[in-house]
Design an enzyme around this catalytic site. Structure first.
Site, PDB file in Angstrom:
ATOM      1  N   HIS A   1       0.816  -1.104  -0.061  1.00  0.00           N
ATOM      2  CA  HIS A   1       0.152   0.010   0.068  1.00  0.00           C
ATOM      3  C   HIS A   1       0.890   1.278  -0.120  1.00  0.00           C
ATOM      4  O   HIS A   1       0.505   2.270   0.581  1.00  0.00           O
ATOM      5  CB  HIS A   1      -1.011   0.106   1.216  1.00  0.00           C
TER       6      HIS A   1
ATOM      7  N   HIS B   1     -10.227   1.597   0.172  1.00  0.00           N
ATOM      8  CA  HIS B   1     -10.344   0.359   0.876  1.00  0.00           C
ATOM      9  C   HIS B   1     -11.483   0.334   2.121  1.00  0.00           C
ATOM     10  O   HIS B   1     -11.288   0.009   3.092  1.00  0.00           O
ATOM     11  CB  HIS B   1      -8.936   0.409   1.699  1.00  0.00           C
TER      12      HIS B   1
ATOM     13  N   GLU C   1     -11.868  -4.367  -3.344  1.00  0.00           N
ATOM     14  CA  GLU C   1     -10.738  -3.144  -3.662  1.00  0.00           C
ATOM     15  C   GLU C   1     -10.612  -3.194  -5.395  1.00  0.00           C
ATOM     16  O   GLU C   1      -9.934  -4.015  -5.896  1.00  0.00           O
ATOM     17  CB  GLU C   1      -9.325  -3.273  -3.004  1.00  0.00           C
TER      18      GLU C   1
END
Length: 350
Positions: free
Chosen positions: A104, A175, A315
């Site tokens: 991420h 998210h 996602e």
């Protein structure tokens, strides 16, 4: 459309919370911390309006939260194997924050920075952020914007744009963790999910794709017809037991890089009667059933800490570790190009 802005102090600075209320009284709440979603209030079959995304009682708890709840991870969402990738023969090393991989965008990725509140007009909110060359190990200055638009028909559209001055990689998503019960239920495993995805990416024990693209037929990855999230979650298949559930990437049927929104998923809850349809321009979806939410010690909106599987993240994004797999859709962005992607969450009743 009624829009309200209020401010909250945090250890990193002042957080802006923007609340959009449509004509039917349904609400979306957004934050410049991580350019994220903190609340979505939509009705159930009895007309009761409830919150369908997980979040925290204290807005400051969104900072450095492990679940990345509702936020915009980046510059590269998901994992990069060993934190390494190459562009045009130059290798780059990222922070290893999910050993042995990068996840991420790093500890100080886009989800943990305060974005600029660029505009708040009518039913839309636009956040911007300028990432410096070398930030978290990524090459190139990156100018990024995320625009949210909330409709009177209970559709939330997210538009991502990015430009760079050097070749780099970009993969942006949202998210949010959905639980359509609207009553802070401890589990979403009784929700029904259908994915418009006949192919998936098998991964190793660290959740890095091994490089093949497989069919979902006849295995626990098959959501091509609706089934409960919990039906196969204990299967002895593809790290499902060690990972405590789904954390897998699926390729959307019929995708091509034409910028058109395609139907990716339908999530529904029979008890509340709520339905969520997900549309995107992205090539695939990462399905994560909140397998480690109990590790987050922050207090949720219901006054309790989270439970595993309390929410599901769908996602929409590019493939994990795509820069290291030529057979996956490219996530390289070059000067003169514009990264453009979109996600739409459409809420209705069964």
């Amino acid at each position: 459309m009624d829009a309200k802005i209020f401010k909250v102090d945090s250890p990193k600075g002042e957080i802006f919370i923007i609340r959009l209320v449509n004509q039917s009284g349904c609400t979306v709440e957004l934050s410049n911390l991580g350019a994220g979603i903190t609340k979505i209030m939509v009705p159930d079959k009895r007309g009761h309006i409830g919150d369908v995304v997980l979040g925290y009682a204290d807005y400051a708890d969104y900072l450095y939260d492990a679940p990345c709840a509702g936020k915009t991870p980046g510059r590269y969402a998901n994992r990069i194997a060993n934190g390494k990738f190459s562009i045009d023969g130059t290798e780059y090393q990222l922070e290893i924050n999910n050993a042995p991989n990068a996840l991420h965008g790093g500890t100080n990725g886009f989800h943990n920075v305060l974005w600029n509140l660029e505009t708040c007009s009518g039913n839309s909110v636009k956040f911007t952020y300028d990432a410096s060359d070398g930030e978290e190990g990524y090459p190139g200055v990156l100018h990024v914007s995320v625009m949210y638009t909330w409709s009177d028909g209970n559709e939330l559209t997210i538009e991502y744009n990015a430009e760079t001055d050097k070749p780099t990689i970009v993969n942006l998503t949202n998210h949010a963790y959905f639980n359509l019960s609207g009553d802070n239920s401890d589990s979403c495993l009784d929700h029904q999910l259908c994915l418009n995805c006949h192919r998936w990416l098998p991964a190793d024990e660290t959740d890095i794709p091994i490089g093949t693209i497989d069919d979902v037929g006849g295995i626990p990855m098959d959501f091509t017809t609706p089934k409960e999230l919990g039906r196969d979650i204990s299967s002895d298949f593809s790290n499902m037991q060690a990972g405590k559930g789904y954390n897998h990437f699926f390729l959307i049927d019929g995708w091509c890089s034409d910028g058109q929104l395609r139907h990716a998923a339908t999530l529904s809850d029979g008890r509340s009667g709520r339905r969520l349809d997900v549309f995107t321009t992205q090539c695939g979806v990462m399905l994560y059933t909140g397998n480690w939410l109990a590790d987050c010690l922050s207090i949720g909106k219901n006054g309790r800490t989270f439970a595993d599987h309390q929410g599901v993240a769908i996602e929409c994004q590019g493939a994990p570790d795509a820069p290291n797999h030529k057979c996956f859709p490219s996530q390289v962005l070059r000067p003169g190009e514009t990264y453009r992607q979109a996600i739409r969450y459409s809420f209705s009743l069964l």
